[in-house]
Design a protein around this motif. Structure first.
Motif, mmCIF file in Angstrom:
data_model
loop_
_atom_site.group_PDB
_atom_site.id
_atom_site.type_symbol
_atom_site.label_atom_id
_atom_site.label_comp_id
_atom_site.label_asym_id
_atom_site.label_seq_id
_atom_site.Cartn_x
_atom_site.Cartn_y
_atom_site.Cartn_z
ATOM 1 N N ARG A 25 -20.307 -20.886 30.747
ATOM 2 C CA ARG A 25 -20.960 -20.207 31.855
ATOM 3 C C ARG A 25 -20.830 -18.689 31.786
ATOM 4 O O ARG A 25 -21.554 -17.970 32.445
ATOM 5 N N PHE A 81 -31.284 -29.864 26.258
ATOM 6 C CA PHE A 81 -30.676 -30.918 25.466
ATOM 7 C C PHE A 81 -31.735 -31.867 24.917
ATOM 8 O O PHE A 81 -32.812 -32.020 25.473
ATOM 9 N N TYR A 115 -30.101 -34.146 35.987
ATOM 10 C CA TYR A 115 -29.214 -34.818 36.925
ATOM 11 C C TYR A 115 -30.008 -35.900 37.647
ATOM 12 O O TYR A 115 -30.896 -35.598 38.439
ATOM 13 N N ASP A 120 -23.562 -35.868 28.257
ATOM 14 C CA ASP A 120 -24.319 -34.620 28.195
ATOM 15 C C ASP A 120 -24.676 -34.076 29.589
ATOM 16 O O ASP A 120 -25.032 -32.911 29.715
ATOM 17 N N LEU A 121 -24.533 -34.899 30.619
ATOM 18 C CA LEU A 121 -24.729 -34.358 31.969
ATOM 19 C C LEU A 121 -23.651 -33.329 32.271
ATOM 20 O O LEU A 121 -23.901 -32.296 32.881
ATOM 21 N N GLU A 124 -22.072 -31.618 29.998
ATOM 22 C CA GLU A 124 -22.298 -30.442 29.166
ATOM 23 C C GLU A 124 -23.384 -29.562 29.779
ATOM 24 O O GLU A 124 -23.252 -28.332 29.832
ATOM 25 N N ALA A 125 -24.440 -30.227 30.265
ATOM 26 C CA ALA A 125 -25.503 -29.447 30.917
ATOM 27 C C ALA A 125 -24.936 -28.699 32.116
ATOM 28 O O ALA A 125 -25.268 -27.527 32.352
ATOM 29 N N ALA A 126 -24.080 -29.351 32.861
ATOM 30 C CA ALA A 126 -23.502 -28.707 34.037
ATOM 31 C C ALA A 126 -22.605 -27.549 33.632
ATOM 32 O O ALA A 126 -22.577 -26.502 34.274
ATOM 33 N N GLU A 127 -21.878 -27.749 32.535
ATOM 34 C CA GLU A 127 -20.997 -26.678 32.061
ATOM 35 C C GLU A 127 -21.822 -25.461 31.683
ATOM 36 O O GLU A 127 -21.479 -24.330 32.040
ATOM 37 N N VAL A 128 -22.918 -25.721 30.980
ATOM 38 C CA VAL A 128 -23.783 -24.606 30.592
ATOM 39 C C VAL A 128 -24.396 -23.958 31.822
ATOM 40 O O VAL A 128 -24.564 -22.748 31.906
ATOM 41 N N ASP A 129 -24.713 -24.780 32.821
ATOM 42 C CA ASP A 129 -25.284 -24.245 34.063
ATOM 43 C C ASP A 129 -24.277 -23.454 34.854
ATOM 44 O O ASP A 129 -24.627 -22.761 35.797
ATOM 45 N N GLY A 130 -22.999 -23.574 34.487
ATOM 46 C CA GLY A 130 -22.012 -22.750 35.158
ATOM 47 C C GLY A 130 -21.110 -23.494 36.110
ATOM 48 O O GLY A 130 -20.467 -22.893 36.955
ATOM 49 N N ALA A 131 -21.037 -24.825 35.987
ATOM 50 C CA ALA A 131 -20.206 -25.574 36.933
ATOM 51 C C ALA A 131 -18.754 -25.620 36.476
ATOM 52 O O ALA A 131 -18.469 -25.914 35.328
ATOM 53 N N SER A 132 -17.844 -25.363 37.400
ATOM 54 C CA SER A 132 -16.417 -25.512 37.100
ATOM 55 C C SER A 132 -16.075 -26.996 37.103
ATOM 56 O O SER A 132 -16.898 -27.834 37.484
ATOM 57 N N ALA A 139 -16.654 -28.397 40.491
ATOM 58 C CA ALA A 139 -18.082 -28.505 40.823
ATOM 59 C C ALA A 139 -18.703 -29.674 40.077
ATOM 60 O O ALA A 139 -19.540 -30.392 40.608
ATOM 61 N N HIS A 166 -20.576 -32.553 42.119
ATOM 62 C CA HIS A 166 -22.029 -32.673 42.031
ATOM 63 C C HIS A 166 -22.501 -33.739 41.072
ATOM 64 O O HIS A 166 -23.643 -34.152 41.133
ATOM 65 N N ILE A 167 -21.664 -34.124 40.123
ATOM 66 C CA ILE A 167 -22.114 -35.104 39.130
ATOM 67 C C ILE A 167 -21.330 -36.403 39.233
ATOM 68 O O ILE A 167 -21.906 -37.471 39.435
#
Lengths: 360, 742
Positions: free
Chosen positions: A73, A81, A87, B633-634, B636-644, B647, B651-652
């Protein structure tokens, strides 16, 4: 938008060395495609840039800053991907807004940005749907939209078109190209499909077994491949190779003898590979007289692929199996018939038979 | 085969069967002896004695032949009640005086007045008294059981003869810091406490009317005496269970024990003596213990009553008593047996016999049964200092009155049956209207249906028999009132009584609403803990880099795998204020050990801790499975989106776990709502019944409070309706568009 630099990056998983000492410079605003066969390390490289893996050795720089220890981030990257990774429990709108929500963006600014992205990718009517209610192409656009919404400095694409059918793939390719033009961002795109690579890339990087083979503009790689691998990887069907020894200004091998260009006297006595693309080979009837300067090889037609306005003929010759392109419907060609191939010397590329490096 | 053929074959078969039977009836050389069936629940030495006596009886005469049948103790009484009226029961059976009045009234016992008159002098008066009902004697006393004072000869040379002496000796020999006590006995059990009650001049029942009175002044004085022993002199250990008492005595840490003759079998390696219980100093009366008498009872439906009576007399004769005393080690009721040297001088038998001479026979009417629970609660409350003896006994009396409430007025069942029939018809009509089928289609379905029905039949039958029939019986039972085997239809009276909470205030533990509130709190707290701990552990176990994952998983499943009543008993032991492992832990950490079961919050916490320990693995397993179905990969996508990490969880993980966790939570809530074992075995409802949940209350109403089966069934029906509502509600809550993984 930022530039991305990889310096001496190594990565291994357990015993397997996946990335072996890669140096790569991606300039800001470029659309760089990382291409290569499966297992060549291109996806790993992308994940290293994203921050989902960390390199064993070497440095990764984004916008001039070393980001080895920075989490994803903090790198300002957006990633699309292969499986879209949308989501599933959120609507399209919420998917697009997710990253902005995490940064506590004001609701008004958030809504505006979502609307912008939706308009850019024609997602307007889909905003309230859930991912499972979307088609493959629509999901892909949402995935791209999600990456765009954050205004990242670098876009990373991990084989995004591989799950789509052929027609959709062609359409999406066009859209991606237009997107790049509109946004002008740095984009790094991974694919194993060399057609995608050739058509989308500003600059192309070919990888094999964890090593960078060649990096440059697509046409440059196509016309002047640095080694046999790049030469055979780009272009479909792949390049034909003839093995022989340079003697007296000619390359001579089993079943053929090719005139070498005059400037190549330094190659005297060496074992060489001559590469000719199928598009350069002229297919002639067996008894047709040919230009004396041309190198002619005789052979038997084993298979014919007719594609409408052109086609490919596969021949078995004394010099090995060769593929040649022909124009037209190819109705006169018959499997099992004899034919000959004319090789124009100017169209050949020479490679050292041992090192497989280019000699031109 | 034509019916004529069948008939002739049948007749021939019948003739063949009858002929040998008739032959058996024909007089042979001599008349075969008549069979006397004897039922008992003896084991080991007592059984050996009985069998020896029966053999001797058979050898001594040829008219009757006695046969013994041993039954398991826990079903003995119900088997007798069922078998005798139908004529399949025993001729003679051995049982305590507990149900003499009930059985006599039901006409199951043959009166033995004649034999009693003849033999009266040969038995202690109290033992005969125990077997009388409505002026008739119904059994001949075999053996006696009452309390006496065991004392460790190494610590006490002469046993105390007055209560003051007892108190002095006990105080002298108590050193709580070393775990030494002057007097160890199950002080919370009314059976052992009764001796003090009698010593202070009191009793359970007052006449006329034979009503139980638990809060008489004598009762208060007796309870104050014991309270002083327990709380001021501190000579009695806390939470004294039978096991603890035996352990202390055998370790030499208990100077005196009050218990019955069975305790002798548990003593090992201690030189001990036995003496009758002392006299109460202030009243001068003996602390007379309760006497239970085991008797030989004759079935009123037996065809060989004379033989049964003869056998009974043989069993209580001197000869019979001698065998029972020597071989079976019974404290026989027959006085003449003690004239024999070895029996008369046996320290165990002779002392208990002497104690029995002065004992008070335990009441043999059903009025005794509902006394135990309120008395126990009062004893616990007074001996832990939670209430004064006066208040505790007043509360006990109120409880007793509430549980022995008068039956609701009987009603006519016809209005209810009519209503039920109307409902059924209405239901059918609605179903019919909802699904109109053409005639041909209905016929087609009916034709094909039998095949499907045949496949379903075994499973359907099991469900019918094991689930639907008991359910229907329970439902029906809730409209009746039960009293000593008689059921009267009372309509909705039971439900109204429960919901209106008459006889006790709503905030009192015995009120339905109080118990409901406790049950809801119990369910909510437990499920919350199960889910959070289970989910937390699942998240930890999911980490792919974690080593020894297999071992952790096995260890963490063990709490769920152990049968939960074992878990309950183990934890109950650990919560013991003095000897429990948890108290030891507290002491090691320099904290004051807690008395877990004296206040609601700590008793509730003890239950919650135990139930959480055994309940979290289920949630953990469900969560683990569901977590593994979330694509990597959900994240990973969240990590790239900036989720701690947090989070990502919010959220997931959580939203995607919901489809799996929700059914688990609904199930877990229902199981916890009905978790009888833990509540009954760990806190036992203490203090004062406040930690009882609905299902354990229902149990008490059925089995501890005068067998009010109808009332308990109504309770169960209410529980069912409540849970039905809960399931429907939670299913509606869960019915959002489900979020399958993309």
């Amino acid at each position: 938008m930022s530039d991305v630099a990889l310096r001496g990056v190594h990565k291994a998983f357990g015993e397997n060395q996946i990335v072996r000492g890669v140096d790569l410079e991606v300039r800001a605003g470029e659309f760089t495609v990382l291409v290569g066969p499966s297992g060549c390390g291109k996806t790993t490289l992308l994940r290293l840039i994203a921050g989902l893996e960390s390199p064993d050795r070497g440095d990764i720089l984004i916008g001039g800053q070393r980001v080895n220890d920075a989490p994803p981030r903090e790198r300002g990257v957006g990633m699309v991907f292969q499986s879209y990774a949308l989501y599933p429990h959120m609507t399209v709108r919420e998917n697009l807004a997710f990253a902005l929500r995490l940064r506590a963006t004001a609701p008004a600014a958030l809504a505006q940005r979502v609307a912008e992205v939706a308009e850019m990718l024609e997602l307007g009517p889909l905003l309230e749907r859930k991912p499972k209610q979307l088609s493959g192409g629509q999901r892909q656009r949402v995935a791209i939209g999600r990456a765009i919404a954050r205004r990242p400095s670098v876009f990373l694409f991990d084989e995004p078109l591989s799950n789509l059918d052929a027609a959709l793939r062609v359409q999406m390719r066009g859209e991606l190209a237009r997107l790049h033009q509109r946004l002008g961002s740095t984009m790094i795109y991974v694919t194993h499909d060399q057609v995608e690579a050739m058509t989308l890339a500003t600059r192309l990087a070919v990888f094999n077994q964890g090593k960078l083979q060649q990096h440059g503009a697509p046409l440059e790689l196509y016309r002047k491949p640095a080694n046999r691998f790049v030469a055979s990887f780009l272009g479909s069907p792949g390049m034909n190779f003839l093995r022989g020894r340079a003697q007296g200004g000619r390359l001579t091998g089993v079943g053929f003898s090719l005139q070498l260009p005059p400037a190549q006297s330094a190659l005297e006595g060496r074992e060489l590979l001559a590469g000719v693309r199928p598009q350069a080979l002229a297919l002639r009837a067996a008894d047709e007289p040919l230009d004396a300067a041309a190198c002619a090889i005789r052979g038997e037609i084993e298979a014919i692929e007719r594609l409408g306005t052109e086609g490919f003929a596969y021949l078995k010759t004394a010099a090995g199996p060769l593929v040649a392109r022909f124009e037209g419907g190819g109705a006169e060609l018959v499997v099992g018939a004899n034919a000959q191939l004319a090789i124009p010397p100017s169209a050949t590329l020479l490679f050292d038979a041992q090192s497989e490096e280019a000699c031109h | 085969m034509s019916w004529r053929n069948c008939l002739s074959v049948g007749l021939a078969a019948l003739a063949m069967l009858i002929a040998p039977a008739r032959a058996a009836d024909m007089p042979a050389a001599a008349t075969a002896p008549e069979r006397l069936l004897v039922w008992h629940a003896y084991r080991a030495a007592e059984e050996r004695a009985l069998l020896q006596l029966l053999a001797q009886f058979n050898a001594s005469q040829s008219r009757y032949r006695a046969e013994a049948l041993a039954l398991p103790y826990d079903v003995y009484a119900s088997k007798l009640t069922a078998a005798i009226p139908s004529g399949h029961g025993p001729d003679l059976f051995l049982f305590s005086q507990e149900r003499v009045a009930v059985w006599a009234r039901a006409g199951l016992l043959a009166p033995l007045d004649a034999d009693g008159a003849e033999l009266a002098a040969g038995f202690p008066a109290a033992s005969l008294e125990a077997l009388r009902s409505a002026g008739h004697l119904y059994g001949l006393p075999l053996s006696l059981k009452c309390d006496a004072l065991y004392y460790n000869r190494a610590l006490i040379s002469t046993p105390p003869s007055t209560s003051d002496e007892l108190e002095r000796e006990a105080r002298r020999l108590t050193l709580a810091s070393e775990g030494r006590y002057g007097l160890a006995y199950e002080a919370n059990d009314f059976f052992h406490h009764a001796a003090w009650l009698h010593g202070y001049g009191g009793g359970v029942f007052i006449e006329p009317g034979h009503r139980a009175q638990l809060d008489s002044s004598a009762a208060v004085s007796a309870l104050e005496f014991v309270r002083r022993l327990a709380l001021e002199d501190q000579v009695i250990p806390e939470e004294p269970s039978g096991t603890l008492v035996a352990q202390l005595f055998n370790a030499g840490h208990a100077a005196m024990v009050i218990n019955g003759p069975w305790f002798a079998g548990e003593v090992q390696g201690i030189d001990y003596g036995i003496a009758p219980l002392p006299r109460i100093t202030s009243t001068g009366l003996l602390a007379a213990p309760l006497l239970t008498v085991e008797a030989a009872l004759v079935s009123a439906r037996s065809p060989v009553q004379d033989g049964a009576r003869a056998l009974a007399r043989y069993l209580v004769s001197t000869e019979g008593a001698a065998v029972r005393a020597r071989v079976g080690r019974q404290v026989v009721a027959t006085r003449s047996a003690y004239a024999l040297a070895d029996i008369g001088s046996d320290p165990l038998l002779s002392v208990f016999r002497e104690a029995a001479e002065h004992a008070v026979p335990m009441d043999n009417t059903p009025a005794m049964l509902p006394v135990w629970e309120p008395e126990k609660r009062a004893l616990v409350a007074a001996l832990t200092g939670a209430a004064s003896p006066k208040d505790a006994l007043a509360q006990a009396q109120r409880r007793l009155l509430a549980t022995t409430r008068a039956a609701p007025p009987s009603r006519s069942p016809w209005p209810y049956l009519a209503a039920a029939a109307l409902l059924l018809l209405g239901g059918l009509a609605v179903a019919r209207r909802r699904a109109p089928q053409s005639n041909a289609r209905v016929q087609y379905i009916a034709r094909e249906l039998w095949r499907a029905a045949a496949y379903c039949a075994p499973a359907a039958t099991s469900i019918l028999v094991l689930v639907l029939v008991p359910f229907a019986v329970g439902l029906g039972l809730s409209f009746f009132h039960h009293d000593s085997g008689h059921y009267t239809f009372v309509g909705l009276a039971n439900f109204i009584d429960i919901l209106a909470s008459r006889d006790y205030r709503i905030s009192e533990p015995m009120s339905f609403w109080f118990t409901l509130a406790v049950t809801l709190l119990w369910t909510a707290v437990n499920v919350a803990l199960h889910v959070s701990i289970g989910l937390g552990l699942a998240l930890l176990l999911r980490d792919p880099l974690l080593r020894f994952k297999g071992i952790y998983r096995v260890l963490l499943i063990i709490p769920w795998a152990i049968p939960n009543y074992i878990t309950a008993l183990v934890w109950k032991g650990m919560f013991h204020r003095q000897y429990g492992a948890i108290s030891a832990l507290f002491t090691a950490l320099h904290l004051q050990p807690i008395s877990w079961f004296t206040s609601f919050s700590t008793a509730f916490a003890a239950n919650v801790i135990t139930n959480t320990w055994l309940g979290f693995p289920f949630m953990m397993v469900v969560a683990l499975g569901a977590l593994q179905s979330i694509p990597q990969d959900l994240y990973e996508a969240a990590e790239v989106d900036g989720a701690s990490r947090w989070a990502q969880f919010r959220h997931i993980t959580l939203p995607l776990l919901k489809p799996a966790l929700l059914p688990a939570i609904i199930l877990g809530a229902v199981w916890t709502f009905n978790m009888f074992n833990i509540v009954y075995l760990v806190s036992g409802g203490e203090p004062g019944g406040s930690t009882d949940i609905l299902v354990s209350e229902a149990y008490r109403w059925a089995f501890q409070r005068n067998e009010q089966f109808g009332f308990a069934a109504a309770y169960s029906t209410l529980i069912f309706l409540f849970l039905l509502g809960w399931s429907a509600l939670s299913r509606r809550l869960a019915r959002e568009p489900s979020a399958g993984a993309a």
